[in-house]
Write an enzyme that holds these catalytic residues in place. Structure first.
Site, short mmCIF file in Angstrom:
data_model
loop_
_atom_site.label_atom_id
_atom_site.label_comp_id
_atom_site.label_asym_id
_atom_site.label_seq_id
_atom_site.Cartn_x
_atom_site.Cartn_y
_atom_site.Cartn_z
N HIS A 81 0.85 -1.19 0.00
CA HIS A 81 0.00 0.00 0.00
C HIS A 81 0.88 1.24 0.00
O HIS A 81 2.12 1.15 -0.03
CB HIS A 81 -1.04 -0.02 1.12
CG HIS A 81 -0.51 -0.05 2.52
ND1 HIS A 81 0.38 0.86 3.01
CD2 HIS A 81 -0.75 -0.91 3.55
CE1 HIS A 81 0.64 0.60 4.28
NE2 HIS A 81 -0.01 -0.49 4.64
N HIS A 118 3.93 1.47 2.41
CA HIS A 118 5.13 0.75 1.98
C HIS A 118 5.82 1.50 0.84
O HIS A 118 7.04 1.58 0.76
CB HIS A 118 4.79 -0.67 1.50
CG HIS A 118 3.97 -1.47 2.48
ND1 HIS A 118 2.70 -1.89 2.22
CD2 HIS A 118 4.26 -1.90 3.71
CE1 HIS A 118 2.22 -2.56 3.25
NE2 HIS A 118 3.16 -2.58 4.19
N CYS A 146 1.29 -10.95 20.66
CA CYS A 146 0.46 -10.25 19.65
C CYS A 146 0.83 -10.79 18.27
O CYS A 146 1.98 -10.70 17.85
CB CYS A 146 0.69 -8.74 19.70
SG CYS A 146 -0.06 -7.92 18.26
N CYS A 198 2.13 -8.03 15.81
CA CYS A 198 3.55 -7.66 15.98
C CYS A 198 4.45 -8.86 15.75
O CYS A 198 5.65 -8.69 15.55
CB CYS A 198 3.83 -7.18 17.40
SG CYS A 198 2.96 -5.70 17.90
N CYS A 232 -3.50 -4.69 21.62
CA CYS A 232 -2.24 -4.13 21.16
C CYS A 232 -2.56 -2.80 20.49
O CYS A 232 -3.39 -2.76 19.56
CB CYS A 232 -1.57 -5.08 20.17
SG CYS A 232 -0.35 -4.24 19.13
N LYS A 289 -7.50 -2.66 5.80
CA LYS A 289 -8.31 -3.45 4.88
C LYS A 289 -9.79 -3.27 5.21
O LYS A 289 -10.62 -3.12 4.32
CB LYS A 289 -7.95 -4.92 5.06
CG LYS A 289 -7.35 -5.57 3.86
CD LYS A 289 -7.28 -7.04 4.15
CE LYS A 289 -6.49 -7.79 3.16
NZ LYS A 289 -6.25 -9.17 3.60
N1 MSP Z 1 8.25 -7.62 8.24
C1 MSP Z 1 8.39 -6.55 9.16
C2 MSP Z 1 9.68 -5.81 8.94
C3 MSP Z 1 10.92 -6.64 9.07
S1 MSP Z 1 12.35 -5.71 8.71
C4 MSP Z 1 13.59 -6.68 9.21
C5 MSP Z 1 7.23 -5.59 8.98
N2 MSP Z 1 6.62 -5.61 7.79
S2 MSP Z 1 5.42 -4.64 7.36
O1 MSP Z 1 4.97 -5.15 6.09
O2 MSP Z 1 4.47 -4.52 8.39
O3 MSP Z 1 6.11 -3.26 7.05
C6 MSP Z 1 6.26 -2.28 8.03
C7 MSP Z 1 6.85 -1.07 7.37
O4 MSP Z 1 6.05 -0.68 6.23
C8 MSP Z 1 6.90 0.17 8.22
O5 MSP Z 1 8.00 0.20 9.10
C9 MSP Z 1 6.98 1.23 7.13
O6 MSP Z 1 8.24 1.24 6.57
C10 MSP Z 1 5.98 0.71 6.12
N3 MSP Z 1 4.63 1.12 6.45
C11 MSP Z 1 3.56 0.30 6.68
N4 MSP Z 1 2.46 1.07 6.90
C12 MSP Z 1 2.79 2.37 6.84
C13 MSP Z 1 2.09 3.57 6.95
N5 MSP Z 1 0.79 3.62 7.18
N6 MSP Z 1 2.80 4.72 6.80
C14 MSP Z 1 4.13 4.74 6.53
N7 MSP Z 1 4.82 3.61 6.43
C15 MSP Z 1 4.19 2.42 6.60
O7 MSP Z 1 6.98 -4.82 9.89
#
Ligand code: MSP
Length: 604
Positions: free
Chosen positions: A18, A21, A127, A130, A144, A288
């Protein structure tokens, strides 16, 4: 050549990418491209965290029998998305790859050798969002706060890592290296957490069917966070990373657990960790269930990768929380990219073509302007060095704005009649401004910069080119064309001509059915035969989706079927209805009910 290694988090594959990311990945890409342009030997790593319980749940939810097949299909979506955003990663790591497993084993073994792993029992809350244990006092209303989910109570035997042993060393490192964690608010958050005292962490989980088995004990699986963090060790020649870019949600894993693991394993620590803020969509959390998950590839296709990249970096001050809305994206496109940048460069280039035969005219360089721009470029360098990407882009746009003012105040269209040298000098100076813009915009909007460089007749290969006014009289430009076109807000009601009445629509009987079986039709590349349960009935459907869906992926799906369509015979089989799907040039996407609903329910 200085080495420069930048990473993004590796993302979970339980869902498609999304805008959040895309934001992290776009910023990392700007930084990587900037360093490449400066001549650094850059390694930019992104990828996927596939060994999570979430992967298994998502695969099951989508009726995949084989989890790896699901992971492969998701990897394709993520890779394609980054391609559509012009992301220039040097490698794409997937944690199901063997090359990654080797790094996990190695670090695990080293930590074990150090005597920092012991067996114990964890009893408490977990959780699933997390993928980590959580304490009672971290909960808000029993949930959480990040995932709004009630944690599970678990009691399990695990291997623990003596993280507490490294508490002081991590704290000392943070204090001795003020830039290690940025921005400062995040650094303070980590410091106060560390000062509160660290507990050891469990680094394995029992009885998981998916994930990397713990060395020497196949009954345990390596904790997904231990596993995922090791991805960063992939390009060994580049370690330690110059910067890990993450968001604030995963701060502690990166600033406490990861340094602890590295210190124990005898590795150097990353030089910097930058945790940016969170994006909302139209003011709401991206989720979602709210249905506001926007596909960045869709936006890139609709507006162009550069418009999306520009918007994300310009709109959200790097480090702060921010909001995405298509309306604000359009405003930035119309008011800044088209009106300021596009307008300036187009005026200069078309004037050069129309009045000087495409040749930059003989004139006088404006030293004052050159110095002013040079100072701005230095400021941009400084800002980029400090990772202030938003302010850097603001400064760049200030050059374009200055260009417009300069052009406007010289009035070359009037001067050409009475003071032709003035018009010529104006164009010579403005052509140099366009060149500076081509260079400094390269990391941010690479494809537009390349296009603009071609129109100006230059090649951009070094940041240094931004420091000089070296476009000389006689320089031949290419063919000018508009780089950004303004867009109006969508108004689907006005754009559709063939309106139908609600009564006409009501003639269609569309029902929800569940696919009971699906098989390929012999001698047909395109057709599948489906048996679909619609209420009490079992209907046979022949659908032209064989090239887009493997039959096994369809079984169990709640699809939309037009049940009052005249039957038709295809390849000798009578089709008793038609399923609904959407199609674009990339393929077909089935219309499915978003949660289970009684079979035979009417779609209206
Ligand atoms: N798989 C773990 C990360 C492991 S790194 C060794 C994870 N994945 S995640 O798919 O949840 O991605 C989290 C990251 O996605 C956030 O730290 C950020 O970089 C990005 N984001 C996810 N949602 C976001 C927003 N709503 N806004 C900005 N960045 C976001 O955690």
């Amino acid at each position: 050549m200085a080495k420069f290694y930048v990473t993004t988090p590796i993302y979970y594959i339980n869902a498609v990418p999304h805008i959040g990311h895309a934001y992290t990945t776009a910023v990392a890409d700007v930084i990587a491209r900037w360093h490449r342009l400066r001549g650094d030997d850059v390694f930019f790593l992104t990828g996927l965290d596939e060994n999570s319980v979430k992967t298994v749940e998502a695969a099951r939810g989508k009726n995949f029998k084989d989890i790896q097949t699901y992971a492969d299909s998701m990897a394709k979506v993520w890779i394609d998305t980054w391609k559509s955003l012009d992301i220039s990663h040097d490698d794409f790591i997937r944690t199901t790859q063997e090359r990654h497993h080797r790094n996990v084993y190695e670090l695990f073994e080293q930590i074990k050798k150090r005597g920092d792993i012991y067996k114990g029992v964890y009893e408490g809350l977990y959780c699933e969002g997390c993928e980590a244990y959580i304490t009672e006092d971290e909960l808000v209303d029993g949930k959480c706060p990040l995932h709004q989910k009630k944690p599970k109570r678990v009691k399990e035997e695990n291997y623990f890592f003596k993280l507490s042993k490294y508490q002081d060393q991590i704290l000392e490192h943070i204090e001795a290296n003020p830039d290690f964690i940025q921005p400062v608010a995040r650094r303070n958050e980590v410091v106060s957490f560390l000062k509160g005292g660290l507990k050891d962490v469990s680094i394995t989980r029992p009885k998981l069917e998916w994930g990397i088995k713990t060395p020497d004990d196949p009954t345990q699986t390596v904790w997904v966070w231990f596993d995922a963090l090791c991805n960063y060790l992939l390009p060994r020649g580049y370690w330690p990373a110059d910067i890990h870019i993450i968001a604030k949600d995963i701060l502690r894993f990166h600033c406490i657990v990861w340094p602890g693991m590295l210190l124990s394993g005898g590795y150097k620590l990353p030089k910097k960790i930058f945790a940016h803020g969170f994006l909302t969509v139209d003011g709401n959390k991206i989720s979602k269930s709210l249905g506001n998950v926007i596909d960045p590839a869709y936006l890139a296709e609709k507006y162009s990768a550069d418009v999306l990249r520009y918007f994300l970096i310009r709109e959200v001050s790097f480090g702060q929380d921010g909001d995405f809305s298509e309306g604000s994206l359009r405003t930035r496109l119309n008011d800044e990219l088209a009106d300021v940048l596009g307008n300036f460069v187009h005026r200069v280039l078309t004037f050069t073509r129309d009045r000087f035969g495409g040749k930059v005219p003989e004139g006088k360089l404006d030293k004052k302007l050159e110095t002013e721009v040079h100072e701005r470029v230095q400021k941009i360098e400084q800002l980029l060095e400090e990772l202030k990407v938003t302010q850097a882009l603001e400064e760049i746009m200030a050059i374009a704005k200055r260009g417009n003012e300069y052009f406007q105040s010289c009035k070359p269209w009037e001067a050409i009649k009475s003071e032709p040298e003035k018009a010529a000098s104006c164009i010579l100076n403005c052509a140099n401004l366009v060149k500076v813009l081509c260079v400094v915009l390269t990391p941010f909007i690479p494809s537009t910069s390349t296009n603009l460089a071609k129109q100006l007749g230059v090649k951009v290969n070094s940041w240094k080119q931004a420091r000089e006014f070296d476009i000389k009289p006689g320089h031949l430009i290419g063919e000018p064309s508009v780089i950004f076109t303004k867009v109006k807000a969508n108004n689907p009601a006005q754009t559709h001509q063939n309106l139908v009445s609600i009564d006409d629509f009501g003639k269609l009987d569309i029902r929800i059915g569940r696919v009971k079986s699906a098989q390929k039709i012999p001698n047909s590349k395109k057709l599948l035969k489906l048996e679909v349960e619609v209420g009490e009935e079992l209907r046979t459907l022949v659908a032209g989706i064989a090239e887009h869906y493997p039959p096994e992926e369809l079984v169990g799906k709640f699809i939309a079927v037009v049940v009052n369509l005249e039957p038709a015979k295809l390849m000798g089989i009578t089709s008793q209805g038609m399923l609904l799907a959407a199609e674009d040039e990339k393929g077909i996407s089935l219309l499915v009910a978003d949660k289970p609903i009684k079979l035979g329910s009417k779609v209206r």
